[in-house]
Design an enzyme around this catalytic site. Structure first.
Site, mmCIF file in Angstrom:
data_model
loop_
_atom_site.group_PDB
_atom_site.id
_atom_site.type_symbol
_atom_site.label_atom_id
_atom_site.label_comp_id
_atom_site.label_asym_id
_atom_site.label_seq_id
_atom_site.Cartn_x
_atom_site.Cartn_y
_atom_site.Cartn_z
ATOM 1 N N MET A 31 0.848 -1.196 0.000
ATOM 2 C CA MET A 31 0.000 0.000 0.000
ATOM 3 C C MET A 31 0.887 1.251 0.000
ATOM 4 O O MET A 31 0.460 2.329 0.417
ATOM 5 C CB MET A 31 -0.941 -0.019 1.199
ATOM 6 N N ALA A 33 4.143 3.887 0.838
ATOM 7 C CA ALA A 33 4.891 4.367 2.001
ATOM 8 C C ALA A 33 5.945 3.311 2.350
ATOM 9 O O ALA A 33 6.014 2.806 3.481
ATOM 10 C CB ALA A 33 3.968 4.657 3.184
ATOM 11 N N LEU A 34 6.733 2.983 1.367
ATOM 12 C CA LEU A 34 7.640 1.843 1.472
ATOM 13 C C LEU A 34 8.776 2.080 2.467
ATOM 14 O O LEU A 34 9.236 3.206 2.642
ATOM 15 C CB LEU A 34 8.231 1.538 0.087
ATOM 16 N N HIS A 38 9.591 -3.612 3.087
ATOM 17 C CA HIS A 38 9.105 -3.864 1.723
ATOM 18 C C HIS A 38 10.277 -4.170 0.789
ATOM 19 O O HIS A 38 10.198 -5.071 -0.052
ATOM 20 C CB HIS A 38 8.378 -2.632 1.165
ATOM 21 N N GLN A 62 -10.242 -2.444 2.793
ATOM 22 C CA GLN A 62 -9.716 -3.149 3.970
ATOM 23 C C GLN A 62 -9.595 -2.246 5.192
ATOM 24 O O GLN A 62 -9.086 -2.661 6.217
ATOM 25 C CB GLN A 62 -8.380 -3.821 3.652
ATOM 26 N N LYS A 152 5.361 -9.710 9.540
ATOM 27 C CA LYS A 152 4.802 -8.727 10.484
ATOM 28 C C LYS A 152 3.282 -8.794 10.512
ATOM 29 O O LYS A 152 2.650 -8.627 11.532
ATOM 30 C CB LYS A 152 5.266 -7.313 10.146
ATOM 31 N N SER A 188 7.077 -0.425 9.768
ATOM 32 C CA SER A 188 5.699 -0.354 9.286
ATOM 33 C C SER A 188 5.506 1.009 8.620
ATOM 34 O O SER A 188 6.085 2.001 9.063
ATOM 35 C CB SER A 188 4.744 -0.480 10.481
HETATM 36 O O1 PAF Z 1 -0.111 -5.724 3.838
HETATM 37 C C1 PAF Z 1 -0.513 -4.834 3.070
HETATM 38 O O2 PAF Z 1 0.163 -3.838 2.826
HETATM 39 C C2 PAF Z 1 -1.892 -4.979 2.453
HETATM 40 O O3 PAF Z 1 -2.780 -5.589 3.327
HETATM 41 C C3 PAF Z 1 -1.880 -5.681 1.097
HETATM 42 C C4 PAF Z 1 -1.423 -7.127 1.212
HETATM 43 C C5 PAF Z 1 -0.965 -4.943 0.133
HETATM 44 C C6 PAF Z 1 -3.286 -5.689 0.504
HETATM 45 O O4 PAF Z 1 -3.778 -4.400 0.313
#
Ligand code: PAF
Length: 283
Positions: A31, A33-34, A38, A62, A152, A188
């Site tokens: 999503m 904001a790496l 990541h 979500q 995580k 995170s």
């Molecule tokens: O873990 C995340 O960043 C999100 O839940 C994902 C897997 C990219 C799905 O939107």
């Protein structure tokens, strides 16, 4: 590095590459904001597959809390720079209409059983339904050989394993270890929202888990957890949603240490108004 915004474009590109070279594709859904966590997934993908695809999509379905969605950090230019230097091959940056052309209401309907009812599922109603919905769509688009996800998000890893099993998708799941800051805080995207005081407080979450892990073999487990909960409660910035020891395969709560049971410790807490999760595998 190729960047695509539409499903048609990325699919055309991946199809062409596959026809030419029959390459293996690794996929890292994010999503944005790496952070280094990541990037470690990108690195893992690069060692195991020929083409690494990363998606950046802040999935609205979500988020059970609208404020959480509105405040989710977005830094797309920086993300693209990081992905370029990490050697990512393809980035998919779709908008909501590309991912949900028929609207957002169509969910997978997968019955997750107990793992769909406990911990984050209980505290964030609808969250995992949204995760299943978006990851199924992304897997259909990218059709990777290996999906790379981070430990995580422990419960999410179990949920995505169920997704792959349910549809018998031809994709392998690779769960990569949590990366931590020097003081132990789990990396995170949400950490970017912590102010200086909250950032100092946030380290107590991982400290609590590591302290329980250190003493679990020779102390009463419930007393240990209670002690850590009390310590966390003393900090006015922290409000704990749960801190538990569970069977690492089923997520059923565990009350006492048993040598042959896989045990994972999990925590979810708000630090200020930022919700953080973390976990530590004991055995
Ligand atoms: O873990 C995340 O960043 C999100 O839940 C994902 C897997 C990219 C799905 O939107």
């Amino acid at each position: 590095m190729r960047i695509f915004q539409t499903v048609a474009e990325i699919q055309k590109y991946l199809l062409e590459i596959n026809e030419l070279r029959h390459t293996s594709v690794g996929f890292v859904p994010t999503m944005g904001a790496l952070h280094d966590g990541h990037l470690s997934l990108i690195a893992a993908s690069k060692t195991k597959t020929a083409i690494t695809v990363c998606s950046i999509f802040v999935n609205p379905t979500q988020f059970n809390d609208k404020q959480d969605f509105d405040k989710y950090p977005i830094q797309i230019d920086r993300d693209l720079e990081l992905l370029l230097s990490a050697g990512c091959d393809v980035v998919f940056v779709p908008n909501v209409e590309e991912i949900y052309p028929n609207g957002t209401l169509e969910k997978t309907g997968i019955d997750l059983g107990f793992i769909g009812k406990t911990l984050d599922a209980a505290h964030r109603p609808g969250h995992f339904e949204g995760v299943l919905q978006v990851v199924k769509r992304l897997l259909d688009i990218v059709q990777p050989d290996i999906l790379f996800i981070g430990q995580k998000d422990y419960q999410q890893c179990m949920v995505l394993t169920k997704l792959v099993e349910h549809y018998q998708l031809p994709v392998q799941i690779e769960i990569c270890p949590t990366l931590r800051e020097q003081d132990g805080l789990a990396m995170s995207s949400r950490n970017a929202r912590l102010n200086a005081e909250e950032r100092i407080a946030a380290v107590q979450l991982s400290k609590a888990l590591f302290t329980i892990k250190e003493h679990i073999h020779h102390a009463d487990l419930l007393a240990l957890i209670k002690e850590q909960l009390e310590t966390l409660h003393q900090n006015r910035l922290i409000s704990v949603e749960y801190i538990v020891a569970v069977n690492g395969k089923t997520l059923q709560t565990i009350d006492s240490y048993q040598e042959n049971t896989p045990i994972t410790l999990l925590i979810a807490a708000k630090v200020g108004d930022v919700r953080l999760i973390d976990n530590v595998i004991v055995s």
